[in-house]
Each structure stands twice: as structure tokens, then as C-alpha cells.
Design an enzyme around this catalytic site. Structure first.
Site, PDB file in Angstrom:
ATOM      1  N   LYS A  81       0.832  -1.206   0.000  1.00  0.00           N
ATOM      2  CA  LYS A  81       0.000   0.000   0.000  1.00  0.00           C
ATOM      3  C   LYS A  81       0.862   1.250   0.000  1.00  0.00           C
ATOM      4  O   LYS A  81       1.879   1.335   0.699  1.00  0.00           O
ATOM      5  CB  LYS A  81      -0.915  -0.020   1.221  1.00  0.00           C
ATOM      6  CG  LYS A  81      -1.930   1.115   1.282  1.00  0.00           C
ATOM      7  CD  LYS A  81      -2.844   0.951   2.490  1.00  0.00           C
ATOM      8  CE  LYS A  81      -3.881   2.046   2.572  1.00  0.00           C
ATOM      9  NZ  LYS A  81      -4.784   1.845   3.730  1.00  0.00           N
ATOM     10  N   SER A 156      -9.494   1.958   2.862  1.00  0.00           N
ATOM     11  CA  SER A 156      -8.601   2.753   2.034  1.00  0.00           C
ATOM     12  C   SER A 156      -7.556   1.921   1.288  1.00  0.00           C
ATOM     13  O   SER A 156      -6.847   2.441   0.435  1.00  0.00           O
ATOM     14  CB  SER A 156      -7.883   3.792   2.900  1.00  0.00           C
ATOM     15  OG  SER A 156      -7.096   3.147   3.904  1.00  0.00           O
ATOM     16  N   SER A 180     -10.150  -0.579   6.768  1.00  0.00           N
ATOM     17  CA  SER A 180      -9.488  -0.329   5.483  1.00  0.00           C
ATOM     18  C   SER A 180      -8.840  -1.536   4.832  1.00  0.00           C
ATOM     19  O   SER A 180      -8.450  -1.477   3.668  1.00  0.00           O
ATOM     20  CB  SER A 180      -8.450   0.786   5.635  1.00  0.00           C
ATOM     21  OG  SER A 180      -9.089   2.028   5.770  1.00  0.00           O
TER      22      SER A 180
END
Length: 441
Positions: A81, A156, A180
Site C-alpha cells: 500500500k 482505504s 481499510s
């Protein structure tokens, strides 16, 4: 359109590399090609590290040829990420504030990945500063769901969910504050684990909410998620017995509204758990409403503190939706933040034992993946805000610091899922139960 790793396990890939059927370089070349092609269509990568990934793959092959085997992740391509520091590789946090930011050191979890021999293909899309569960707000635009490119991935950890679901990599790292990892796992149809709070180092990970954040593994199966979890945990994964578990079906006003597809996914999962010999009973959790409030009273001020200077000096660089959320965080008063933290500490040791269960189960999300950009519209089951809908099922377990895992439930149409929640430290048990459930669905 799927990538080269769709439906292929990490164990299978590892065996192919060790028998000479393929090499780490070939796996990486396939992952890079898929990132450039399918990844671009899904907008799930921010930066693809062609040179660095190939160098790491070449080293992995040399080490194996010399008899040095780092374990099951040796030579396996992964995504990371774009909120997690990677030395020498751009890390943007999904924001124009850090568009050209290149860290000089690796995050602790990236050090662990490299020590395990994993090959980092690139940095995956994140909702700006991880401050949103939809995955469609970032300076690079929205990530797209592999099941329907006009729909949200969830966030996210949007790019990690999409990249794994599309078979671009077998596994990826995400971060989870209020869901997330679990939300994109649910909407993209993969497995995602939020570990017990504090079980994984957050050093070198850009914070959203320091006391709620954690890094979590995402993969196409529970078995592959366990392999990546073992790297993050720094130890082999135990496989505890799951027979005779007491499973509590979460009942709370906050999560009564569920669209039929997600309700059916829950019923299918419950039927299989009962068939496997689990004792399944309702588990009233009225505290979910309080936890949702405490989550906002903790997360908002902590996020605002991280960004105070940027808000003052360069507010125009934020995405408008994120700036609005940061601005609204000033409405939380100091005593409310302190009271929320105190209430959290009191309640945390009580679950899930308070409801007479070993594991809790509920929908990961109450709605199916909405169209990209959907706001203030009918999403089904009475929900009009995708953010409020998906946080409803997830923030309680973040506040309590408990491990929680999203497990896909196959069905017609868009992915369904359920969430399993355990006691603090029961991450391995959740992975074992997720594997049993997935095998029966």
C-alpha cells in the site's frame, strides 16, 4: 480480464520455483506486465517498480540456486500500500502533498517482507491519507473494482484489494484503521485480516489514527493470507483446532439494515458453521453504537493532529472530501477524546466473552459495492452514505483492538462476505476458521 496469479496459491508458486518449473524472475515479469496492463485499467497501482522488482527477483533466484531458502514467500511478488515506506521507491499517501516523496528507509513490515524474500512489484492505490473507506478519492483518481470497473473497490487499501482480486499479485499489504483492509477485501471478494492491535509494527507507516491503525495482510485465500501473516507476525502460524467453537451472531441496531445479497451471504456462512459442528447463537452487542461514536471521537482528533500544519499551509492540496473530514474533526472536544479512550480501555477485555462466544460473526459490509463517486444516494437497506454503511460493521472491532477477518462468500453477481471477530491474540484461530469456512462454501 484476470492476471497470472488468479486462483494460484502461494504454496503452488513456491513449489514451481523450487522444482525449476519457473523462476522468481519469470513470476515477477508476469506481475509487472499485468501491473502495466490490467493494473492501469483498474488504477490499482500508483508506482510500479520495474527495475527494483527484477533486481529483487534475480537475487531470490541466486539465493535459491545457492541453497539459501528464505521460506514460503521467497521469490513471490507482492503489492504494498502506498502509505507504507519503501526505501528508494515513491510513496505518495494518495496525496498531492507527497506526490514526489521518496523515503530513505523501509517500514518495519517492508523489512520483514524483504527478509522473507518477497518481491515488491509496486505501491498500491490508497484513498488519500487512508482517510476514507470507499477507495475513490486520491490524487491519482479512483481505484476500480475488478468485478465491475464502474464500482468502488472499498478503501482505504483500495489498490491492494483490486490487485489481489484481479490476480495481479497473490498477496498484498494494506492498513486498517476503521475497516481499510476488511472493506476492500469484502467488495473485491478476497480475504483480509485486521490483526490484533499492536501485533504488527507500524514503524514507517504514515499514520491516520495512531491508536487505531494497524497493517494487515490481504490475499485470495485464507491459506495465502496466513503465509503473509506469518511474515508480519515474525513467527510460524499456529493452526489451532476450530471444532466446538461458540459462534455469536452479532445483533445490534447499528447493523440491522443489510441488503439481501449480504444477508444471504451471512445465512450461507452460518449454515456451514452449524454444519461443521459450531454452536451458533445470537450475540446482542448494543455497545456497537457507543463504539461508533468513540471511533469518531478518537480517529478524528488523531488524524487532525497529523495534518494540522498541512491544513494551515497548503489546504488546496487536499482532496476536498478529505479536507472536509479533517476540518470537521475540530468539533470533537478534548474531554470527549479522553473519555472515549477510557471507555475503550474498559470495554476491550470483555469481548467476545461478554456475549458467551469464542468468535463473533456479522456481515463485513451491509451493502454491495456502489458506483464510483456515489454519495447521498440510495444504496439499499436504507443507506445513503457508503462511508457510514461500511464503517457501521467495522469500527467497533477497531476500537476494541480485536482481530477481525473478512471472508468471501461466493454467489451470483457482486461478491458477498462475512466478518469473523475473535479475542485479542486469536489471529491464528480466525485464519483457521476462515479457511474451514471458505472450503465449505
Amino acid at each position: 480480464m484476470t492476471g497470472p496469479f488468479a486462483g494460484v496459491s502461494i504454496a503452488d508458486l513456491a513449489q514451481r520455483v523450487r522444482t525449476g518449473e519457473t523462476t522468481a524472475v519469470r513470476l515477477t515479469e508476469s506481475a509487472l506486465a499485468a501491473a502495466d496492463d490490467i493494473g492501469a485499467a483498474l488504477n490499482c497501482y500508483v508506482t510500479v517498480d520495474h527495475d527494483g522488482a527484477l533486481r529483487a527477483a534475480e537475487q531470490a533466484d541466486r539465493e535459491l540456486a545457492a541453497g539459501f531458502d528464505r521460506g514460503p514467500m521467497h521469490g513471490i511478488p507482492v503489492g504494498v500500500k502506498d502509505l507504507i515506506n519503501t526505501a528508494g521507491l515513491r510513496t505518495t499517501m494518495g496525496s498531492r502533498h507527497f506526490d514526489q516523496h521518496v523515503p530513505t528507509t523501509d517500514a518495519a513490515v517492508v523489512v520483514s517482507l524483504r527478509q522473507a524474500g518477497a518481491v515488491i512489484v509496486g505501491k498500491t492505490h490508497t484513498h488519500e491519507f487512508a482517510y476514507g473507506p470507499t477507495g475513490d478519492v486520491a490524487h491519482t483518481g479512483p481505484a476500480r473494482n475488478p468485478h465491475d470497473r464502474n464500482r468502488m473497490t472499498g478503501g482505504s487499501s483500495a489498490g491492494s484489494g483490486a490487485a489481489v482480486a484481479a490476480g495481479l499479485v497473490p498477496a498484498a499489504l494494506g492498513t486498517d484503521t476503521g475497516g481499510s483492509v476488511r472493506i476492500p477485501a469484502a467488495w473485491c471478494g478476497i480475504v483480509g485480516l485486521r490483526p490484533t492491535q499492536g501485533a504488527v509494527s507500524g514503524a514507517g507507516v504514515f499514520p491516520l489514527s495512531a491508536t487505531l491503525d494497524t497493517v494487515g495482510p490481504m490475499a485470495g485465500s485464507a491459506a495465502d493470507t496466513a503465509v503473509l501473516w506469518s511474515v508480519l507476525a515474525g513467527r510460524p502460524v499456529d493452526t489451532p483446532p476450530v471444532t466446538g467453537l461458540r459462534v455469536g451472531v452479532v445483533r445490534a441496531e447499528l447493523i440491522e439494515r443489510v441488503v439481501p445479497a449480504q444477508a444471504q451471504a451471512l445465512e450461507r456462512a452460518l449454515a456451514e458453521l452449524k454444519s461443521a459442528g459450531m454452536a451458533v447463537a445470537d450475540a446482542p452487542v448494543p455497545e456497537m453504537t457507543d463504539c461508533a461514536r468513540w471511533y469518531g471521537q478518537i480517529q478524528g482528533p488523531e488524524a487532525r493532529a497529523v495534518h494540522a500544519k498541512r491544513i494551515e499551509t497548503a489546504p488546496e492540496l487536499f482532496q476536498p472530501e478529505v479536507l472536509e473530514r479533517l476540518t470537521n474533526a475540530t468539533e470533537v472536544r478534548g474531554w470527549e477524546y479522553v473519555a472515549a479512550q477510557e471507555a475503550r480501555a474498559r470495554l476491550r477485555p470483555l469481548f467476545p466473552d461478554r456475549v458467551g462466544a469464542d468468535v463473533l460473526v456479522l456481515p463485513t459490509v451491509p451493502i454491495e459495492a456502489p458506483p464510483i463517486g456515489a454519495r447521498d444516494t440510495d444504496l439499499g437497506a436504507g443507506w445513503t452514505s457508503p462511508t457510514m454503511a461500511v464503517l457501521a460493521c467495522n469500527t467497533t472491532w477497531s476500537v476494541l483492538g480485536l482481530p477481525a477477518i473478512s471472508v468471501p462468500v461466493p454467489g451470483d453477481g457482486l461478491p458477498g462476505s462475512v466478518e469473523l471477530v475473535g479475542r485479542a491474540g486469536s489471529d491464528d484461530l480466525l485464519l483457521a476458521l476462515a479457511g474451514l469456512l471458505a472450503a465449505r462454501l
